[in-house]
Design a protein around this motif. Structure first.
Motif, PDB file in Angstrom:
ATOM      1  N   UNK A 388      47.504  29.605  27.346  1.00 47.39           N
ATOM      2  CA  UNK A 388      46.386  29.580  26.398  1.00 47.39           C
ATOM      3  C   UNK A 388      45.058  29.194  27.019  1.00 47.39           C
ATOM      4  N   UNK A 389      45.077  28.233  27.969  1.00 52.04           N
ATOM      5  CA  UNK A 389      43.789  27.771  28.505  1.00 52.04           C
ATOM      6  C   UNK A 389      43.506  28.317  29.909  1.00 52.04           C
ATOM      7  N   UNK A 390      44.207  29.390  30.282  1.00 54.12           N
ATOM      8  CA  UNK A 390      43.926  29.989  31.599  1.00 54.12           C
ATOM      9  C   UNK A 390      42.665  30.851  31.524  1.00 54.12           C
ATOM     10  N   UNK A 391      42.014  31.033  32.673  1.00 54.78           N
ATOM     11  CA  UNK A 391      40.823  31.880  32.752  1.00 54.78           C
ATOM     12  C   UNK A 391      41.148  33.069  33.655  1.00 54.78           C
ATOM     13  N   UNK A 392      41.083  34.272  33.080  1.00 52.33           N
ATOM     14  CA  UNK A 392      41.455  35.465  33.850  1.00 52.33           C
ATOM     15  C   UNK A 392      40.216  36.288  34.202  1.00 52.33           C
ATOM     16  N   UNK A 393      40.113  36.628  35.489  1.00 61.43           N
ATOM     17  CA  UNK A 393      39.028  37.478  35.996  1.00 61.43           C
ATOM     18  C   UNK A 393      39.621  38.830  36.376  1.00 61.43           C
ATOM     19  N   UNK A 394      38.959  39.922  35.958  1.00 62.04           N
ATOM     20  CA  UNK A 394      39.454  41.265  36.268  1.00 62.04           C
ATOM     21  C   UNK A 394      38.660  41.842  37.434  1.00 62.04           C
ATOM     22  N   UNK A 395      39.376  42.268  38.472  1.00 59.29           N
ATOM     23  CA  UNK A 395      38.702  42.732  39.692  1.00 59.29           C
ATOM     24  C   UNK A 395      39.445  43.918  40.305  1.00 59.29           C
ATOM     25  N   UNK A 396      38.911  44.440  41.403  1.00 62.37           N
ATOM     26  CA  UNK A 396      39.555  45.528  42.146  1.00 62.37           C
ATOM     27  C   UNK A 396      40.655  44.960  43.046  1.00 62.37           C
ATOM     28  N   UNK A 397      41.560  45.820  43.544  1.00 55.53           N
ATOM     29  CA  UNK A 397      42.576  45.347  44.498  1.00 55.53           C
ATOM     30  C   UNK A 397      41.931  44.758  45.757  1.00 55.53           C
ATOM     31  N   UNK A 398      40.799  45.323  46.179  1.00 52.14           N
ATOM     32  CA  UNK A 398      40.106  44.818  47.367  1.00 52.14           C
ATOM     33  C   UNK A 398      39.705  43.356  47.149  1.00 52.14           C
ATOM     34  N   UNK A 399      39.074  43.102  45.997  1.00 53.59           N
ATOM     35  CA  UNK A 399      38.607  41.749  45.695  1.00 53.59           C
ATOM     36  C   UNK A 399      39.796  40.810  45.487  1.00 53.59           C
ATOM     37  N   UNK A 400      40.858  41.318  44.833  1.00 56.20           N
ATOM     38  CA  UNK A 400      42.032  40.477  44.578  1.00 56.20           C
ATOM     39  C   UNK A 400      42.676  40.054  45.897  1.00 56.20           C
ATOM     40  N   UNK A 401      42.819  41.006  46.820  1.00 60.03           N
ATOM     41  CA  UNK A 401      43.481  40.676  48.093  1.00 60.03           C
ATOM     42  C   UNK A 401      42.609  39.733  48.926  1.00 60.03           C
ATOM     43  N   UNK A 402      41.300  39.948  48.892  1.00 59.18           N
ATOM     44  CA  UNK A 402      40.400  39.040  49.627  1.00 59.18           C
ATOM     45  C   UNK A 402      40.509  37.632  49.051  1.00 59.18           C
ATOM     46  N   UNK A 403      40.649  37.547  47.722  1.00 57.53           N
ATOM     47  CA  UNK A 403      40.792  36.239  47.077  1.00 57.53           C
ATOM     48  C   UNK A 403      42.119  35.592  47.471  1.00 57.53           C
TER      49      UNK A 403
END
Ligand code: MIC
Ligand code: SF4
Length: 639
Positions: A388-403
């Motif tokens: 319920x209290x999570x924060x979700x960011x939507x990004x590209x696979x490139x950005x996700x893998x870099x993260x």
């Protein structure tokens, strides 16, 4: 004047009406798709229609949402779906074979065809040059029975693409940029049609990422032309015979044109808790994260996994983050294995999840308390991840893998890599798809104890007395109305049980209040019911005696679902009246059928506040007929 591709496909499938803006038209549906979370209702409804076999060119039943199988219920549903597919002449894509939209793109979609799916992301098929539309289950059941699909002619927005994407900038960043400009309600009543020289620089899976997330604009559909790139994709799928060229006329008229230079696109992210809260990554760089998920019907093709593997290959994720990968299909999983992508990801510390929707719909891999999760998915509504209290960011696979590599958000351009094309590794294996028998069969339909009959609505009475049960703000999603996730999804075939969870994330007292009231009304703001196609967001309120939703405006699929299940979708004639309404107000709506028929505003008396106001119900002749019959099943029976 020339035609847009949307107009061409609609014209070629026209059963009645015309492609004049705003006109109601009905079109022949060539293909349908269902998934298990909406599919059980679809086939129960199809059974109720009493036909021996489906009347479409091709229909596929996928199992991809409810695959956690905590108890008997999910697998009972799978058995039911498999037996219904066998009985009615439908392809069955077995659990584990992948997410409906990804598999449909790979194995079944055809340029120039129409596809109706009981899932809001059905427009993914637009990446192949087909007109693919999401709808409620009952509309899909009717299409299975050979009934045309009706809609108001959408406006066609042309998106002119020029230039080409810079390294580490992705198709996901393109659609996030469009969402930033157009917002989650900007696409209601519109089809986004892509054209221009930039189109040829995008692969089919990249195009499909863009058309997939057109659903988040509220659009009816999104579509790309079918060209040499499409041909190559279908050839790799050993389906070159399914290819045809599809494009708009060179002098096509668009209602509006958006120009987008792909070369200017930069890595973007949608911040919590709406897909249009988009900012460039550079503005939020450095954000420490807990979890990364790569997958979903938006971004889980071989190249999406490939770029993640290239970023993570030979390295390891830090101990502060967890990385989950759900490949879009078994084909992607097998191809990723063949290309050496899987071993790179596993060695880097990724957890390989099932080829299914999984974390996208809160079926496992929920983030920690207050966690920050970076996902390649399409929706980040509050609570959808299962926390319920999570924060979700939507990004590209490139950005996700870099993260994943750094444990924090980093502009992926800093990694200075170039995306490689792994599509040559495409591995075809249809052994988890069961083809329908050529002949009609009397095969038994297997029904588990959790599969309960569908409740029916009734025609609207002359006057409606009802209590306001809840008042919501703007952009309320179907996830707010009827949540999904590991606890609730298994109840999809059991309306009395699932009804206990209506609005539970917004107001824990809703169910009790609805139970006590003789009849109920929901008050909503703008774009009420955006998001998914789940008709449970209409059926369960109907079961709880909700008679009408009074809102400032509605999302397309949900409005149709309300009508299909006999709930009146009413718009405030004067949106200022919204302020005057409160939970507990007792309302009387007068001369309802009469005003529905004539299209005149319906007078409403707020007995609690001693005030009068008007609501409107501007419906096409066909929708009027359905609502006056007390829902679509009644209307079909009457005919
Ligand atoms: C979603 O992404 O919200 C879903 C789950 O796929 C829904 C369908 C459903 O609720 O079963 C959708 O998008 O239509
Ligand atoms: Fe599945 Fe998520 Fe796609 Fe819906 S959006 S079909 S839940 S992967």
């Amino acid at each position: 004047m020339g035609l847009t591709l949307t107009e061409k496909i609609l014209k070629a499938h026209l059963v009645s009406g015309s492609v004049k803006p705003g006109d109601e038209l009905s079109v022949k549906i060539d293909q349908t798709l269902t998934q298990d979370a909406t599919g059980t209702m679809v086939y129960l409804q199809f059974e109720a229609m009493g036909l021996k076999r489906v009347r479409t060119e091709l229909s596929v039943s996928y199992v991809d949402h409810n695959t956690l199988q905590n108890d008997f219920r999910n697998m009972d549903d799978h058995r039911y779906l498999q037996s219904a597919a066998r009985r009615f002449g439908i392809y069955f894509s077995r659990p584990g074979n992948g997410i409906c939209h990804q598999v449909h793109l790979e194995r079944f979609g055809k340029p120039g065809k129409t596809l109706l799916g009981s899932d809001s992301h059905t427009p993914t098929g637009g990446g192949l040059g087909m007109l693919a539309v999401g709808a409620g289950g009952l509309d899909v059941a009717a299409a299975l029975a050979g009934e045309p699909f009706s809609l108001n002619m959408p406006q066609v927005v042309g998106v002119k693409l020029t230039g080409s994407l810079k390294p580490m900038c992705a198709a996901k960043d393109v659609i996030l940029t469009i969402l930033q400009q157009e917002t989650v309600k900007g696409g209601v009543g519109k089809v986004y049609e892509y054209f221009g020289p930039g189109v040829a620089t995008l692969s089919v899976p990249e195009r499909a990422t863009i058309t997939n997330m057109g659903a988040e604009l509220g659009a009816t559909s999104s579509i790309f032309p079918s060209d040499e790139i499409t041909k190559r994709f279908l050839t790799l799928q050993k389906r070159e015979q399914d290819w045809s060229e599809q494009h708009a006329d060179s002098d096509a008229h668009y209602d509006r044109i958006i120009e987008l230079d792909l070369g200017k696109i930069v890595p973007m992210a949608a911040r919590p808790h709406m897909p249009d809260r988009v900012v460039p990554i550079s503005e939020i760089e450095g954000l420490i994260i807990d979890q990364i998920a790569i997958g979903s019907c938006t971004n889980s093709s071989i190249n999406d996994l490939g770029i993640a593997a290239d970023i993570l290959g030979g390295k390891h994720i830090p101990e502060t983050v967890s990385l989950g990968i759900s490949p879009g299909s078994r084909q992607v999983l097998l191809s990723a294995d063949r290309a050496g992508i899987l071993s790179k990801l596993i060695t880097a510390g990724a957890r390989i999840l099932e080829s299914a929707c999984g974390p996208c719909i809160g079926m496992g891999f929920a983030p920690c308390s207050g966690g920050i999760s970076v996902r390649t998915f399409n929706r980040n509504f509050k609570g959808r991840s299962g926390t319920g209290d999570a924060a979700v960011y939507l990004v590209s696979p490139e950005t996700a893998a870099a993260a994943a590599l750094h444990g924090k958000l980093v502009d992926p351009r800093k990694l200075a890599l170039t995306k490689r094309d792994y599509s040559e590794f495409t591995e075809i294996d249809d052994s988890m798809i069961i083809a329908p028998a050529k002949e009609n069969t009397a095969a038994e339909i297997i029904r588990g104890p959790n599969i309960k009959p569908l409740p029916l609505a009734s025609p609207p009475p002359d006057s409606i007395q009802a209590e306001v049960l809840i008042k919501t703000g703007d952009n309320i999603t179907t996830d707010h109305i009827m949540p999904a996730g590991a606890k609730i999804l298994p109840l999809r075939s059991n309306i009395p049980e699932i009804a206990k969870h209506v609005f539970e994330q917004v107001d824990t007292e809703f169910y009790n209040r609805a139970n006590k009231a003789k009849a109920g009304i929901v008050v909503g703001g703008e774009n009420y019911g955006q998001g998914s196609s789940r008709e449970h967001a209409a059926i369960a309120p109907m079961f709880l005696k909700v008679k009408a939703v009074i809102a400032k405006s509605f999302a397309r699929i949900h409005k149709a679902n309300l009508i299909n299940f006999g709930i009146l979708p009413l718009e405030l004639q004067n949106t200022d009246d919204y302020e005057q309404l409160a939970v507990g107000d007792q309302l009387t709506l007068s001369a309802v059928p009469e005003n529905l028929k004539s299209g005149n505003p319906i007078p409403v008396r707020n007995n609690t506040k001693n005030r009068d106001f008007f609501v409107t119900c501007d419906l096409s002749p066909r929708f009027k007929q359905i609502i006056l019959a007390g829902g679509r099943l009644n209307e079909i029976k009457n005919r």
